[in-house]
Enzyme design. Structure first.
Site, PDB file in Angstrom:
ATOM      1  N   GLY A  48      78.781 -85.297  15.088  1.00 25.65           N
ATOM      2  CA  GLY A  48      79.301 -84.019  14.610  1.00 25.65           C
ATOM      3  C   GLY A  48      78.261 -82.916  14.740  1.00 25.65           C
ATOM      4  O   GLY A  48      77.136 -83.146  15.199  1.00 25.65           O
ATOM      5  N   GLN A  49      78.628 -81.720  14.317  1.00 27.15           N
ATOM      6  CA  GLN A  49      77.732 -80.572  14.468  1.00 27.15           C
ATOM      7  C   GLN A  49      76.424 -80.772  13.698  1.00 27.15           C
ATOM      8  O   GLN A  49      75.324 -80.594  14.235  1.00 27.15           O
ATOM      9  CB  GLN A  49      78.430 -79.299  13.976  1.00 27.15           C
ATOM     10  CG  GLN A  49      79.656 -78.924  14.784  1.00 27.15           C
ATOM     11  CD  GLN A  49      80.246 -77.606  14.332  1.00 27.15           C
ATOM     12  OE1 GLN A  49      79.825 -76.543  14.751  1.00 27.15           O
ATOM     13  NE2 GLN A  49      81.221 -77.663  13.446  1.00 27.15           N
TER      14      GLN A  49
ATOM     15  N   THR B 142      82.334 -78.731   0.932  1.00 29.81           N
ATOM     16  CA  THR B 142      82.934 -77.564   1.596  1.00 29.81           C
ATOM     17  C   THR B 142      83.363 -76.482   0.619  1.00 29.81           C
ATOM     18  O   THR B 142      83.646 -76.750  -0.557  1.00 29.81           O
ATOM     19  CB  THR B 142      84.185 -78.029   2.398  1.00 29.81           C
ATOM     20  OG1 THR B 142      84.877 -76.902   2.941  1.00 29.81           O
ATOM     21  CG2 THR B 142      85.164 -78.783   1.491  1.00 29.81           C
ATOM     22  N   ASP B 143      83.453 -75.264   1.131  1.00 35.06           N
ATOM     23  CA  ASP B 143      83.985 -74.132   0.355  1.00 35.06           C
ATOM     24  C   ASP B 143      85.490 -74.272   0.129  1.00 35.06           C
ATOM     25  O   ASP B 143      86.068 -73.560  -0.697  1.00 35.06           O
ATOM     26  CB  ASP B 143      83.699 -72.811   1.084  1.00 35.06           C
ATOM     27  CG  ASP B 143      84.350 -72.739   2.460  1.00 35.06           C
ATOM     28  OD1 ASP B 143      84.367 -73.760   3.172  1.00 35.06           O
ATOM     29  OD2 ASP B 143      84.830 -71.658   2.831  1.00 35.06           O
TER      30      ASP B 143
ATOM     31  N   TYR C 211      92.782 -81.267   2.778  1.00 32.72           N
ATOM     32  CA  TYR C 211      91.365 -81.418   3.127  1.00 32.72           C
ATOM     33  C   TYR C 211      90.474 -81.052   1.939  1.00 32.72           C
ATOM     34  O   TYR C 211      89.587 -81.824   1.550  1.00 32.72           O
ATOM     35  CB  TYR C 211      91.025 -80.545   4.339  1.00 32.72           C
ATOM     36  CG  TYR C 211      89.547 -80.402   4.592  1.00 32.72           C
ATOM     37  CD1 TYR C 211      88.794 -81.488   5.043  1.00 32.72           C
ATOM     38  CD2 TYR C 211      88.895 -79.192   4.372  1.00 32.72           C
ATOM     39  CE1 TYR C 211      87.433 -81.363   5.272  1.00 32.72           C
ATOM     40  CE2 TYR C 211      87.536 -79.067   4.592  1.00 32.72           C
ATOM     41  CZ  TYR C 211      86.808 -80.148   5.043  1.00 32.72           C
ATOM     42  OH  TYR C 211      85.448 -80.019   5.254  1.00 32.72           O
TER      43      TYR C 211
ATOM     44  N   LYS D 272      88.009 -83.545  -0.262  1.00 31.56           N
ATOM     45  CA  LYS D 272      86.566 -83.302  -0.377  1.00 31.56           C
ATOM     46  C   LYS D 272      86.155 -83.154  -1.841  1.00 31.56           C
ATOM     47  O   LYS D 272      85.079 -83.627  -2.241  1.00 31.56           O
ATOM     48  CB  LYS D 272      86.166 -82.066   0.426  1.00 31.56           C
ATOM     49  CG  LYS D 272      86.262 -82.229   1.930  1.00 31.56           C
ATOM     50  CD  LYS D 272      85.287 -83.260   2.482  1.00 31.56           C
ATOM     51  CE  LYS D 272      83.867 -82.767   2.530  1.00 31.56           C
ATOM     52  NZ  LYS D 272      82.954 -83.761   3.160  1.00 31.56           N
TER      53      LYS D 272
END
Length: 281
Positions: free
Chosen positions: A11-12, A103-104, A127, A131
């Protein structure tokens, strides 16, 4: 020599950590893709962790297909919730330091001021819910964990907004981008460095932290910055989210307050445009 396990290696964030790893030869780095650390198979996951025996885990692996998650709820929750609980439990039982990435999207977007770590969570999509469930499981199973919430991640690796804009701005004369979702981008190398800085620090303070680049912008304004830095001639228009419906709702405001991580770990957080320029070098 301490061993760092990085999940989600392709992943990134995992890819950017692999770029930084040679600068930190005092660690043994294990970069595990989804075949080596199988987040959707909990029985395999347990034995995989026991085979690797890490001292530190950077859990960058996740189910991140935000729209697809609406129709793949069970898979999203297995990867983003149940596997996180298992990893956190393993970390606690084996005295392993764990940094979990979140995550936001745990927020609903109703705020008008930057969200700190104590702000009320209320995710609007599967999602975000998966999370948030992962955050809860992480801290329940291992209160010594560090969770980093981040937003709008981009990198030279993988698929992301910046790379999409670069491609479209070269292919098209005109594009439209939503202008009513406010937040701040995160250049993955900056977050990767912050994670290493935390490990390198002698100060391990568990809990939730926010990390993104500095700046308060919309996706439209981000696109304008990409146009400017890239020197593209494509015309960029701003449109409301209602003109670009997606299966999963996005928070309209998810700007993260970074004061806590800056104070506790003495981190300098770059401005989003300074980091964006590095993407074009």
């Amino acid at each position: 020599m301490k061993k760092i396990l990085v999940t989600g290696a392709t992943g990134q964030l995992g890819s950017e950590l692999s770029v930084l790893a040679p600068s930190y030869p005092q660690y043994e780095w294990v970069f595990a893709d989804r075949t080596q650390i199988t987040l959707n198979n909990l029985e395999m996951l347990q034995s995989q962790l026991e085979a690797i025996l890490p001292d530190i885990i950077f859990n960058c692996g996740a189910y991140t297909a935000v729209d697809k998650a609406e129709s793949e709820k069970d898979l999203a929750f297995t990867v983003n919730h149940l596997s996180v609980g298992l990893i956190a439990k393993y970390a606690r039982e084996n005295n392993v330091k764990l940094i979990q990435i979140s995550t936001d999207y745990v927020f609903d977007g109703s705020s008008s001021v930057a969200l700190d770590e104590k702000a009320e969570t209320n995710p609007k999509n599967v999602y975000g819910k998966s999370k948030l469930a992962g955050e809860t499981a992480c801290l329940q199973e291992n209160p010594e964990s560090i969770i980093i919430r981040t937003s709008w991640v981009y990198s030279k690796f993988g698929n992301n907004f910046v790379k999409t804009m670069q491609r479209l701005m070269q292919e098209r004369d005109e594009i439209n981008v939503v202008n009513d979702q406010i937040g701040s981008p995160t250049y993955a190398p900056d977050l990767a460095q912050a994670m290493i800085d935390i490990i390198e620090s002698s100060n391990w303070v568990p809990g939730i932290y926010n990390y993104s680049n500095e700046g308060e912008i919309s996706w439209y304004e981000f696109a304008l910055s990409i146009k400017e830095v890239g020197g593209y001639s494509c015309k960029v228009g701003g449109i409301p989210s209602s003109s670009y419906p997606t299966p999963a709702k996005r928070p309209s405001f998810s700007l993260l307050d970074k004061k806590k991580i800056k104070i506790v770990y003495n981190l300098k957080v770059p401005n989003y445009k300074d980091s964006l320029r590095k993407m074009f070098v």
